[in-house]
Write a protein that holds these residues in place. Structure first.
Motif, PDB file in Angstrom:
ATOM      1  N   SER A  43       6.762   3.995  -3.055  1.00 59.72           N
ATOM      2  CA  SER A  43       5.448   4.599  -3.595  1.00 59.72           C
ATOM      3  C   SER A  43       5.707   6.218  -3.718  1.00 59.72           C
ATOM      4  N   ASN A 102       4.563  -3.801   3.383  1.00 60.77           N
ATOM      5  CA  ASN A 102       3.930  -2.703   2.823  1.00 60.77           C
ATOM      6  C   ASN A 102       4.075  -1.374   3.485  1.00 60.77           C
ATOM      7  N   GLN A 103       4.532  -1.558   4.604  1.00 60.14           N
ATOM      8  CA  GLN A 103       4.865  -0.223   5.217  1.00 60.14           C
ATOM      9  C   GLN A 103       6.330   0.473   4.588  1.00 60.14           C
ATOM     10  N   ASP A 128       0.637   0.409  -5.263  1.00 61.25           N
ATOM     11  CA  ASP A 128      -0.174   1.042  -4.368  1.00 61.25           C
ATOM     12  C   ASP A 128      -1.024   0.030  -3.416  1.00 61.25           C
ATOM     13  N   THR A 129      -1.292  -1.122  -4.070  1.00 59.94           N
ATOM     14  CA  THR A 129      -2.263  -2.149  -3.700  1.00 59.94           C
ATOM     15  C   THR A 129      -1.392  -3.377  -3.364  1.00 59.94           C
ATOM     16  N   ALA A 145       1.079  -0.948   0.046  1.00 58.19           N
ATOM     17  CA  ALA A 145      -0.098   0.026  -0.009  1.00 58.19           C
ATOM     18  C   ALA A 145       0.887   1.300   0.126  1.00 58.19           C
ATOM     19  N   LYS A 146       0.355   2.531  -0.199  1.00 57.81           N
ATOM     20  CA  LYS A 146       1.246   3.645  -0.069  1.00 57.81           C
ATOM     21  C   LYS A 146       0.913   4.596   0.996  1.00 57.81           C
ATOM     22  N   ALA A 147       2.175   5.114   1.553  1.00 56.11           N
ATOM     23  CA  ALA A 147       2.172   6.112   2.601  1.00 56.11           C
ATOM     24  C   ALA A 147       3.621   6.467   2.745  1.00 56.11           C
ATOM     25  N   PRO A 148       4.042   7.235   1.678  1.00 56.95           N
ATOM     26  CA  PRO A 148       5.420   7.632   1.623  1.00 56.95           C
ATOM     27  C   PRO A 148       5.778   8.490   2.709  1.00 56.95           C
ATOM     28  N   SER A 184       3.811   5.067  -7.677  1.00 57.50           N
ATOM     29  CA  SER A 184       2.266   5.349  -7.326  1.00 57.50           C
ATOM     30  C   SER A 184       1.314   5.687  -8.629  1.00 57.50           C
ATOM     31  N   GLN A 233       5.498   1.481   1.062  1.00 61.40           N
ATOM     32  CA  GLN A 233       4.803   2.608   0.955  1.00 61.40           C
ATOM     33  C   GLN A 233       5.906   3.829   1.304  1.00 61.40           C
ATOM     34  N   GLU A 234       6.782   3.801   2.093  1.00 65.09           N
ATOM     35  CA  GLU A 234       7.414   4.614   2.723  1.00 65.09           C
ATOM     36  C   GLU A 234       8.887   5.114   1.714  1.00 65.09           C
TER      37      GLU A 234
END
Length: 136
Positions: free
Chosen positions: A65, A57-58, A87-88, A20-23, A69, A61-62
């Motif tokens: 992504s 995923n963390q 993203d997924t 998942a995403k959370a840059p 993304s 995303q960091e």
């Protein structure tokens, strides 16, 4: 112009897992926060020693992504380089061979290590893939 080569790896024929995403950019993360993240990596394995997808995923995303993304946050990219979107979980799973080749085997990504991916995070991704790259 930057050209990226897809490098074969021992993980190329294994299953992949999505992310998942959370840059988080280097400017946003202090060295203390980065150390805390590395400590969490060491402590968050399951009781059976497996690496949970949430942890992978963390990292993705960091570290990935920002560029990879559907809506990159890095100013240099309007679209994901090479069309690689992470993203997924499903997108991560499909791209596991590329992720391993670029982050674990050759260490050319993140480009210029812009997002400060650590050796521990690279090792974690490799171990997760060796364990079957489960996304659940």
């Amino acid at each position: 112009m930057v050209t990226l080569a897809f490098v074969s790896s021992p993980y190329a024929n294994r299953s992949s897992t999505p992310v998942a995403k959370a840059p988080v950019t280097q400017a946003q993360a202090s060295s203390e926060e980065m150390q805390t993240g590395n400590d969490q990596i060491a402590q968050s394995q399951g009781h059976d020693g497996s690496i949970p997808f949430s942890q992978i995923n963390q990292v993705i995303q960091e570290r990935c992504s920002v560029c990879h993304s559907a809506t990159p946050t890095h100013a240099a990219f309007q679209t994901a380089p090479g069309g690689v979107v992470l993203d997924t979980p499903e997108e991560i799973k499909v791209n596991v061979p590329r992720i391993v080749a670029q982050t674990v085997t050759t260490k050319v990504m993140p480009l210029g290590n812009l997002t400060q991916m650590t050796d521990e995070e690279r090792t974690l991704i490799g171990e997760w893939v060796e364990q079957g790259a489960q996304i659940q």
